[in-house]
Each structure stands twice: as C-alpha cells, then as structure tokens.
Design a protein around this motif. Structure first.
Motif, PDB file in Angstrom:
ATOM      1  N   ASP A 150       0.881  -1.238   0.144  1.00 33.38           N
ATOM      2  CA  ASP A 150       0.330   0.098  -0.113  1.00 33.38           C
ATOM      3  C   ASP A 150       0.721   1.205   0.058  1.00 33.38           C
ATOM      4  O   ASP A 150       0.548   2.263  -0.581  1.00 33.38           O
ATOM      5  N   THR A 151       1.844   1.341   0.627  1.00 32.30           N
ATOM      6  CA  THR A 151       2.923   2.364   0.681  1.00 32.30           C
ATOM      7  C   THR A 151       3.375   2.419  -0.626  1.00 32.30           C
ATOM      8  O   THR A 151       3.635   3.811  -0.938  1.00 32.30           O
ATOM      9  N   LEU A 152       4.143   1.551  -1.139  1.00 36.58           N
ATOM     10  CA  LEU A 152       4.441   1.498  -2.474  1.00 36.58           C
ATOM     11  C   LEU A 152       3.418   2.116  -3.344  1.00 36.58           C
ATOM     12  O   LEU A 152       3.938   2.961  -4.163  1.00 36.58           O
ATOM     13  N   ALA A 153       2.063   1.819  -3.599  1.00 35.81           N
ATOM     14  CA  ALA A 153       1.298   2.359  -4.414  1.00 35.81           C
ATOM     15  C   ALA A 153       1.082   3.725  -4.018  1.00 35.81           C
ATOM     16  O   ALA A 153       0.859   4.616  -4.981  1.00 35.81           O
ATOM     17  N   THR A 154       0.871   4.067  -2.870  1.00 40.42           N
ATOM     18  CA  THR A 154       0.602   5.372  -2.396  1.00 40.42           C
ATOM     19  C   THR A 154       2.074   6.248  -3.053  1.00 40.42           C
ATOM     20  O   THR A 154       1.805   7.670  -3.656  1.00 40.42           O
ATOM     21  N   ARG A 155       3.216   5.896  -3.145  1.00 42.78           N
ATOM     22  CA  ARG A 155       4.383   6.507  -3.642  1.00 42.78           C
ATOM     23  C   ARG A 155       4.099   6.759  -4.955  1.00 42.78           C
ATOM     24  O   ARG A 155       4.653   7.856  -5.718  1.00 42.78           O
ATOM     25  N   MET A 156       3.935   5.491  -5.551  1.00 37.49           N
ATOM     26  CA  MET A 156       3.816   5.562  -7.073  1.00 37.49           C
ATOM     27  C   MET A 156       2.703   6.593  -7.444  1.00 37.49           C
ATOM     28  O   MET A 156       2.800   7.303  -8.367  1.00 37.49           O
ATOM     29  N   GLN A 157       1.685   6.548  -6.607  1.00 37.20           N
ATOM     30  CA  GLN A 157       0.634   7.494  -7.345  1.00 37.20           C
ATOM     31  C   GLN A 157       0.864   8.990  -7.066  1.00 37.20           C
ATOM     32  O   GLN A 157       0.818   9.728  -8.043  1.00 37.20           O
ATOM     33  N   LYS A 158       1.819   9.447  -5.863  1.00 34.75           N
ATOM     34  CA  LYS A 158       2.258  10.573  -5.809  1.00 34.75           C
ATOM     35  C   LYS A 158       3.217  11.074  -6.661  1.00 34.75           C
ATOM     36  O   LYS A 158       3.172  12.196  -7.257  1.00 34.75           O
ATOM     37  N   ALA A 159       4.031  10.007  -7.075  1.00 35.38           N
ATOM     38  CA  ALA A 159       5.079  10.488  -8.307  1.00 35.38           C
ATOM     39  C   ALA A 159       4.054  10.805  -9.439  1.00 35.38           C
ATOM     40  O   ALA A 159       4.719  11.541 -10.210  1.00 35.38           O
ATOM     41  N   ALA A 160       3.241   9.983  -9.836  1.00 35.21           N
ATOM     42  CA  ALA A 160       2.624  10.242 -10.927  1.00 35.21           C
ATOM     43  C   ALA A 160       1.850  11.469 -11.218  1.00 35.21           C
ATOM     44  O   ALA A 160       1.843  12.195 -12.044  1.00 35.21           O
ATOM     45  N   GLU A 161       1.366  11.867  -9.920  1.00 34.24           N
ATOM     46  CA  GLU A 161       0.461  12.992  -9.639  1.00 34.24           C
ATOM     47  C   GLU A 161       1.504  14.163  -9.854  1.00 34.24           C
ATOM     48  O   GLU A 161       1.299  15.311 -10.662  1.00 34.24           O
ATOM     49  N   HIS A 162       2.813  13.894  -9.352  1.00 33.30           N
ATOM     50  CA  HIS A 162       3.982  15.188  -9.238  1.00 33.30           C
ATOM     51  C   HIS A 162       4.273  15.317 -10.960  1.00 33.30           C
ATOM     52  O   HIS A 162       4.328  16.411 -11.424  1.00 33.30           O
ATOM     53  N   LYS A 163       4.415  14.077 -11.563  1.00 31.86           N
ATOM     54  CA  LYS A 163       4.711  14.117 -12.691  1.00 31.86           C
ATOM     55  C   LYS A 163       3.641  14.900 -13.921  1.00 31.86           C
ATOM     56  O   LYS A 163       3.886  15.693 -14.681  1.00 31.86           O
ATOM     57  N   ALA A 164       2.334  14.344 -13.393  1.00 36.20           N
ATOM     58  CA  ALA A 164       1.364  15.082 -14.303  1.00 36.20           C
ATOM     59  C   ALA A 164       1.267  16.461 -14.098  1.00 36.20           C
ATOM     60  O   ALA A 164       0.852  17.431 -14.846  1.00 36.20           O
ATOM     61  N   LEU A 185       3.932  18.246 -16.055  1.00 34.23           N
ATOM     62  CA  LEU A 185       3.608  18.220 -17.318  1.00 34.23           C
ATOM     63  C   LEU A 185       2.310  19.574 -17.782  1.00 34.23           C
ATOM     64  O   LEU A 185       2.327  20.089 -18.402  1.00 34.23           O
ATOM     65  N   ASP A 186       1.313  19.493 -16.721  1.00 34.75           N
ATOM     66  CA  ASP A 186       0.493  20.582 -16.713  1.00 34.75           C
ATOM     67  C   ASP A 186       1.142  21.968 -16.722  1.00 34.75           C
ATOM     68  O   ASP A 186       0.799  22.821 -17.366  1.00 34.75           O
ATOM     69  N   GLN A 187       2.113  22.100 -15.780  1.00 32.78           N
ATOM     70  CA  GLN A 187       2.836  23.429 -15.805  1.00 32.78           C
ATOM     71  C   GLN A 187       3.484  23.643 -16.899  1.00 32.78           C
ATOM     72  O   GLN A 187       3.409  25.004 -17.327  1.00 32.78           O
ATOM     73  N   LYS A 188       4.205  22.644 -17.475  1.00 33.10           N
ATOM     74  CA  LYS A 188       4.906  22.916 -18.585  1.00 33.10           C
ATOM     75  C   LYS A 188       3.928  23.483 -19.842  1.00 33.10           C
ATOM     76  O   LYS A 188       4.225  24.187 -20.659  1.00 33.10           O
ATOM     77  N   LEU A 189       2.840  22.676 -19.946  1.00 30.74           N
ATOM     78  CA  LEU A 189       1.898  22.859 -20.956  1.00 30.74           C
ATOM     79  C   LEU A 189       1.240  24.451 -20.781  1.00 30.74           C
ATOM     80  O   LEU A 189       1.167  25.171 -21.646  1.00 30.74           O
ATOM     81  N   MET A 190       1.037  24.832 -19.417  1.00 27.31           N
ATOM     82  CA  MET A 190       0.508  26.017 -19.242  1.00 27.31           C
ATOM     83  C   MET A 190       1.558  27.376 -19.495  1.00 27.31           C
ATOM     84  O   MET A 190       1.183  28.153 -20.157  1.00 27.31           O
ATOM     85  N   ASP A 191       2.888  26.912 -19.155  1.00 27.14           N
ATOM     86  CA  ASP A 191       3.931  27.963 -19.591  1.00 27.14           C
ATOM     87  C   ASP A 191       3.889  27.820 -21.020  1.00 27.14           C
ATOM     88  O   ASP A 191       4.408  29.307 -21.325  1.00 27.14           O
ATOM     89  N   GLU A 192       4.199  26.792 -21.933  1.00 21.86           N
ATOM     90  CA  GLU A 192       3.975  26.913 -22.970  1.00 21.86           C
ATOM     91  C   GLU A 192       2.764  27.853 -23.753  1.00 21.86           C
ATOM     92  O   GLU A 192       3.027  28.525 -24.594  1.00 21.86           O
ATOM     93  N   PHE A 193       1.723  27.606 -23.301  1.00 25.78           N
ATOM     94  CA  PHE A 193       0.685  28.336 -23.788  1.00 25.78           C
ATOM     95  C   PHE A 193       0.644  29.541 -23.358  1.00 25.78           C
ATOM     96  O   PHE A 193       0.276  30.382 -24.508  1.00 25.78           O
ATOM     97  N   ALA A 194       1.022  30.089 -22.315  1.00 28.02           N
ATOM     98  CA  ALA A 194       1.370  31.498 -21.726  1.00 28.02           C
ATOM     99  C   ALA A 194       2.463  32.136 -22.799  1.00 28.02           C
ATOM    100  O   ALA A 194       2.157  33.168 -23.114  1.00 28.02           O
TER     101      ALA A 194
END
Length: 146
Positions: free
Chosen positions: A112-126, A129-138
């Motif tokens: 469960d801890t490993l899954a939580t870490r993976m989920q947080k890492a995926a959220e951080h990566k997402a 990516l969202d921030q990068k797209l927003m910066d490019e858009f701006a």
C-alpha cells in the motif's frame, strides 16, 4: 500502467493472505478458549469431587473406598495435565498465527505504501506536465500578442 496492474494484483493477493491469516487467528483463539473452558471444568470437577470425599470422610470410609478415591483423583489429575498441555499448545498456536497475521499485514501495508508513493510520483509528474503546458501556452499567447 502495467506496473500499477502488477502492484494492484500484489495488493489484492496480500489482502487475501491477510484475511485468511486473520481467520486462522480467530479460529485459534476460539479453539484456545474452548480448551481453557474444558480445563476449568476439569479443575472444578476435581475440587467438587475432593470436597464430596472430604465430607464422606467425616462419616467414615472403607479402605477400598479410600483407594478408589485416590485412583480416581490420579486419573483426574492425569486428565487435567493432558488438558493443560492442550491449552499450552493452543496458546502457542495463537502466538504462531498472530505472528503470521502480522507478517501478512506488514507485507500488505508495504505494498500500500509503495502504491501511494507511485501515485504521488505520477501526480507530481502530471502536475509538472500541466505546468509545462501552461507555460508553453502562456509563452505562445505572449508571442502572439506581439
């Protein structure tokens, strides 16, 4: 995605093992309680039998009657000793089953801890990516207005 699926499978398996271990622990506890009740009944019966004999001694008992009492008490004591061993074995089984359950629970929690870490890492990566797209858009909006 395959990693999440494999981890989900491991979590389900660990949860199933934990549940089974908990069931075995519950059965061991109930079995121990039953053996303890039987031991208590034997001890109570021995006390009652000895009290009845003490009462009958006041009225007088033959040598054969006294010998029969001793023999019966010896057999009763042997039964009590045997039941005490069964109780001890049942208690050891509880300790073993509790240890097994704890081991399964630790494994499940680590997954469960490993899954939580993976989920947080995926959220951080997402989020990155969202921030990068927003910066490019701006940047595009800024360049377009010039």
């Amino acid at each position: 995605m395959a990693m999440n699926s494999a981890l989900d499978t491991l979590i389900e398996l660990a949860t199933s093992q934990t549940d089974e271990a908990a069931k075995r622990l519950g059965l061991a506890i109930r079995a121990c309680e039953d053996t303890e009740q039987k031991l208590a009944m034997l001890l109570q019966y021995r006390d009652e039998y000895e009290a009845r004999f003490q009462t009958s001694l006041a009225g007088g008992v033959t040598a054969a009657g006294y010998r029969n009492f001793q023999l019966f008490l010896e057999k009763l004591d042997m039964a009590i000793d045997g039941q005490q061993k069964i109780v001890d074995d049942a208690k050891r089984r509880i300790v073993d089953e509790r240890s097994e359950w704890q081991s399964c629970e630790r494994k499940r929690m680590s997954y469960d801890t490993l899954a939580t870490r993976m989920q947080k890492a995926a959220e951080h990566k997402a989020n990155k990516l969202d921030q990068k797209l927003m910066d490019e858009f701006a940047t595009r909006q800024s360049n377009y207005k010039r």
